[in-house]
Design a protein around this motif. Structure first.
Motif, mmCIF file in Angstrom:
data_model
loop_
_atom_site.group_PDB
_atom_site.id
_atom_site.type_symbol
_atom_site.label_atom_id
_atom_site.label_comp_id
_atom_site.label_asym_id
_atom_site.label_seq_id
_atom_site.Cartn_x
_atom_site.Cartn_y
_atom_site.Cartn_z
ATOM 1 N N GLY A 61 0.786 -1.232 0.000
ATOM 2 C CA GLY A 61 0.000 0.000 0.000
ATOM 3 C C GLY A 61 0.813 1.275 0.000
ATOM 4 O O GLY A 61 0.365 2.301 0.495
ATOM 5 N N ALA A 64 -0.942 4.207 -1.863
ATOM 6 C CA ALA A 64 -2.006 4.814 -1.062
ATOM 7 C C ALA A 64 -1.416 5.755 -0.016
ATOM 8 O O ALA A 64 -1.922 6.865 0.205
ATOM 9 N N LEU A 97 -4.973 0.001 5.375
ATOM 10 C CA LEU A 97 -5.793 1.053 4.788
ATOM 11 C C LEU A 97 -7.235 1.067 5.273
ATOM 12 O O LEU A 97 -8.003 1.948 4.894
ATOM 13 N N SER A 100 -7.799 4.371 6.776
ATOM 14 C CA SER A 100 -7.221 5.534 6.104
ATOM 15 C C SER A 100 -8.309 6.550 5.751
ATOM 16 O O SER A 100 -9.490 6.217 5.709
#
Length: 287
Positions: A61, A64, A97, A100
């Motif tokens: 990730g 991201a 995430l 997030s």
């Protein structure tokens, strides 16, 4: 480009992902964060709240995290697909995430070279961050990026020009067993000028839709140098020690440490160089 040694990893980032980022010296995260800020957001196709982004071959990730680090909350894309062909990476990304600020994130185990589960013309942006040289069929991966991008969509591909740990590991090998083969690097042709552009053209992007710039990142702070040293001393570089006796293995960490000092003396830190390619999908909206 400036180094961001203290760019904070979000607290929600999983332990695995945090270790991964530390052992890369934050290099892939820092370079991509800079690319989004300096190249993508100043282009004709910036990422915004209506964007649908694919972070392909995403690892745990990192793409991201770079989006969150570089964009205000109101500019984050409305949808993000984080995909990787390794289940462990997808699991780490999902774990990271779930909390997030990204509005909608899906983490899927997908092969970048076969995105048959994704329809044509789906994404506004595709990010391939330091993965293209790991593919068995890199042109197929580019072709799938081209197919799944909307007309006018933007592909961002980053690739090493100088991957510092490989130079340091090979210097360490020469100190202990100069007679043995040096540890190979995957797809070394990608280090050569023009190869990345050629592969992206072969994947369907028009020559005049592609721009390539270089970026340099010198990692000099103690924390990130220590993380990179841990990477080079550890099991991920075990191939570099093939054929070593126990006594020679015992000298590895010291040899890596000395080679790191030589790199820092030469460049003022651990020096990474990267090609940054931006390509606009120029296919017709009627295609």
């Amino acid at each position: 480009m400036a180094s961001h040694p203290h760019l904070p990893l979000p607290d929600y980032f999983s332990k695995f992902a945090s270790i991964y980022v530390r052992q890369t010296g934050h290099s892939t995260l820092n370079i991509l964060t800079d690319v989004i800020t300096e190249n993508v957001q100043t282009s004709a196709h910036p990422i915004g709240p209506d964007s649908v982004v694919h972070d392909t071959a995403a690892g745990p990730g990192i793409g991201a995290a770079a989006l969150v680090a570089s964009l205000p909350k109101g500019q984050l894309p409305k949808e993000l697909l984080v995909s990787d062909n390794a289940a462990m990476m997808v699991s780490a990304a999902r774990e990271s995430l779930v909390a997030s600020p990204l509005p909608r994130v899906e983490c899927k185990e997908v092969d970048s070279q076969d995105l048959s589960s994704v329809p044509d013309n789906f994404f506004t942006h595709s990010i391939d961050n330091f993965s293209i040289f790991t593919f068995v069929r890199p042109v197929d991966a580019v072709r799938e990026t081209y197919r799944t991008l909307q007309p006018g969509g933007l592909a961002v591909v980053t690739c090493w020009r100088r991957f510092a740990p490989m130079y340091i590991v090979q210097a360490a090998q020469k100190k202990i067993r100069p007679d043995l083969p040096l540890m190979p690097t995957p797809s070394p042709e990608f280090y050569e000028e023009g190869v990345l552009r050629k592969k992206v053209e072969e994947g369907g992007f028009a020559k005049d839709s592609i721009t390539v710039v270089d970026k340099v990142l010198v990692v000099s702070d103690d924390e990130n140098v220590a993380g990179l040293t841990m990477l080079m001393s550890g099991p991920l570089m075990s191939r570099a020690r093939q054929g070593y006796t126990e006594q020679e293995e015992a000298r590895w960490a010291e040899s890596v440490g000395q080679s790191v000092k030589e790199e820092v003396a030469q460049f003022g830190g651990i020096r990474f160089e990267a090609y940054i390619l931006l390509a606009t999908n120029s296919k017709s909206r009627l295609a």
